[in-house]
Design an enzyme around this catalytic site. Structure first.
Site, PDB file in Angstrom:
ATOM      1  N   HIS A 184      40.771  32.319  44.403  1.00 11.82           N
ATOM      2  CA  HIS A 184      40.679  31.683  45.719  1.00 11.82           C
ATOM      3  C   HIS A 184      39.254  31.266  46.056  1.00 11.82           C
ATOM      4  CE1 HIS A 184      44.817  32.453  46.687  1.00 11.82           C
ATOM      5  NE2 HIS A 184      44.690  33.741  46.458  1.00 11.82           N
ATOM      6  N   GLU A 207      50.863  42.677  43.577  1.00 11.33           N
ATOM      7  CA  GLU A 207      50.828  42.095  44.927  1.00 11.33           C
ATOM      8  C   GLU A 207      52.132  41.398  45.310  1.00 11.33           C
ATOM      9  OE1 GLU A 207      47.344  39.561  45.159  1.00 11.33           O
ATOM     10  OE2 GLU A 207      47.548  38.881  43.108  1.00 11.33           O
ATOM     11  N   ASP A 251      48.749  39.527  49.856  1.00 14.90           N
ATOM     12  CA  ASP A 251      49.917  38.899  49.230  1.00 14.90           C
ATOM     13  C   ASP A 251      51.120  39.843  49.282  1.00 14.90           C
ATOM     14  OD1 ASP A 251      49.274  36.285  48.472  1.00 14.90           O
ATOM     15  OD2 ASP A 251      48.013  37.011  46.839  1.00 14.90           O
TER      16      ASP A 251
HETATM   17  C1  3PY Z   1      45.491  40.032  48.330  1.00 13.75           C
HETATM   18  O1  3PY Z   1      45.358  40.883  49.220  1.00 13.75           O
HETATM   19  O2  3PY Z   1      46.543  39.462  48.098  1.00 13.75           O
HETATM   20  C2  3PY Z   1      44.355  39.698  47.510  1.00 13.75           C
HETATM   21  O3  3PY Z   1      44.522  39.055  46.519  1.00 13.75           O
HETATM   22  C3  3PY Z   1      43.026  40.125  47.967  1.00 13.75           C
HETATM   23  O4  3PY Z   1      42.029  39.405  47.383  1.00 13.75           O
HETATM   24 MG    MG Z   2      46.341  38.065  46.310  1.00 18.61          MG
END
Ligand code: 3PY
Ligand code: MG
Length: 502
Positions: free
Chosen positions: A45, A144, A170
């Site tokens: 990102h 995630e 995420d």
């Molecule tokens: C998330 O929290 O999804 C991340 O990737 C943090 O960088």
């Molecule tokens: Mg993430």
């Protein structure tokens, strides 16, 4: 080659990192200088490209161990960041054990995997790099999604995976809890931690703030994020704008009817004189002993009215409120400073009296004058605090504590009096040359300068002012590194001071 991050994890420690997203090598260098174990470059990102990443890794690698979150799990995304010199790889969105096995293959040279040899940094000492990289580089996969949580135990069991790294944001979207985390999210987070531990692997988690990092660390997470560059700039910039914010509205000084407590003191009497110069209609000059006001009142007997007032005595406050019902500007200046440390004889009594005058006295005045200010159009309340309300000066610890309470009270008053249109301003000077600071040897500002700053602050409807170089310097230091200022202030305590524990 031995990777300090791996050593720390193996000994049960927790890796701290800063997260670099802005694609600015110089910002990454600054992050590394603050001393985290690692700086993570976010290729997923963040704004890094291959050139800026290579440059930034070169700037940080002798200060902090470079780590990279790859853009994705492709050969190129993984190979290129490892070639740039990353010694920890964090691969996003890994949902299955098969995906994790593929990550390991891409991150390791043969015979463990299929990573291709090359890259500028490995070529610095190619033989040594190729020989050591498979062991040296830490491989983490990000958990995630709900699917990844369900597969966490299998993913953790994949040989070559060193760490499960949770992406809580995420994950919250995948679990349907976004924008909150909540119990369902927390249960998933804890289940991933437990799965990693059961497989003998480590678990890390993205934490946007240092306080959250401390909580996660206490729970057994072994990689946490202390800060990220965008957040630091954004929060710092927002805070600076808020601190400098000026308002607008009717003039709070000209033609005002003011009441100044402690008007016989250094700042009090100069504030009265400054108010006269600024064109107030009248000032009630309040002091415990009205005789002490004779010289001051003689300056403008038509506009200055002496008032007997002890802010620690409710009956005298009631009487003053009845006698001064036309007040539009209340300046709570009366205060008391024992100038003693925490272990001086009588320090508990000192502390009680400082609370009584500085905090409760101001509180009682605010309660008594709130209805009058409301009736008189809102007006303003000015509280004389001090910069040591923000950070304790151990030479006068109990005084600083009472002023910290007053600072908090001032914030509460600002909120509660907003509706009735009363502007509340906190004044936080450093040392001022008054009878209250006899032993302080540093630079002191003149009470006149504080008084002028109060007038200017009221004209600009400032919420807080920091008159003088000491106060503004400390305020700036606090915004940048509050802990460093606290430690610096602790050093002012002389080795054999009366304030030291005996
Ligand atoms: C998330 O929290 O999804 C991340 O990737 C943090 O960088
Ligand atoms: Mg993430």
């Amino acid at each position: 080659m031995s990777n300090p991050l791996k050593e720390k994890l193996a000994s049960g420690g927790c890796v701290t990192c800063h997260w670099a997203t802005l694609g600015l090598p110089s910002a990454a260098e600054l992050l590394a200088e603050s001393g985290p174990d690692s700086v993570v470059f976010d290729m997923q990102h963040g704004l890094w490209d291959r050139g800026s990443l290579e440059h930034a890794v070169g700037l940080v690698r002798h200060r902090a161990v470079p780590a990279v979150r790859s853009a994705d799990d492709s050969d190129y995304a993984i190979g290129s960041v490892l070639d740039a010199g990353a010694r920890a790889l964090i691969v996003p969105m890994v949902d299955t054990a098969a995906q994790a096995r593929a990550v390991v293959r891409k991150a390791k040279y043969p015979p463990l995997g299929g990573r291709s040899g090359g890259g500028t940094r490995p070529m610095l000492d190619y033989k040594a790099y190729i020989g050591g990289a498979n062991d040296d580089i830490l491989v983490a996969v990000m958990i995630e999604t709900a699917e990844a949580v369900a597969n966490a135990a299998e993913i953790a069991a994949v040989p070559g995976i060193d760490m499960l790294f949770i992406g809580p944001f995420d994950l919250s979207m995948s679990l349907g809890t976004f924008p909150d985390f909540g119990p369902k999210h927390e249960a998933a987070v804890q289940s991933v931690l437990a799965a990693a531990k059961a497989a003998g692997k480590t678990c890390g988690i993205f934490t946007p703030y240092a306080s959250m990092a401390a909580d996660r660390r206490a729970q057994g997470f072994q990689w946490v994020v202390l800060a990220y560059d965008q957040g630091l700039i954004q929060d710092g910039a927002k805070g600076a704008v808020a601190r400098a914010a000026l308002g607008s509205g009717p003039d709070l000084v000209k033609d005002a009817v003011a009441l100044v407590t402690g008007a016989n003191g250094g700042i009090g009497s100069e504030t009265v004189r400054a108010l006269l110069r600024a064109g107030v209609a009248k000032v009630y000059c309040a002091a415990r002993n009205p005789d002490s006001l004779r010289t001051l009142v003689a300056v403008a007997p038509d506009r200055l009215v002496p008032v007997q007032l002890d802010v620690a005595d409710p009956a005298s406050i009631d009487k003053a409120a009845r006698a001064c019902a036309d007040v539009t500007l209340l300046v709570n200046n009366a205060g008391w400073n024992s100038n003693e440390g925490l272990f001086a004889p009588g320090s508990l009594e000192n502390a009680r009296h400082e609370m009584e005058v500085n905090y409760l006295g101001t509180f009682a005045m605010a309660r008594a004058f709130q209805p009058l200010l409301a009736r008189n159009g809102g007006g303003a309340m000015v509280n004389l605090i001090t910069i040591v309300a923000h950070v304790n000066l151990p030479l006068m610890s109990t005084y600083a504590a009472s002023k910290a309470a007053l600072l908090s009270l001032t914030q509460g008053l600002r909120a509660e009096l907003k509706q009735q249109g009363t502007h509340v301003m906190g004044v936080l000077p450093g040392a001022v040359d008054t009878p209250m600071t006899p032993g302080f040897e540093g630079m002191k500002m003149r009470p006149t300068a504080v008084a002028e700053a109060i007038i200017q602050g009221l004209r600009g409807r400032a919420e807080e002012i920091y008159p003088g170089g000491m106060a503004s310097g400390v305020a700036c230091g606090l915004a940048l590194d509050a802990k460093a200022v606290e430690h610096e202030f602790a050093n002012y305590l002389p080795e054999h001071s009366a304030a030291r524990p005996k």
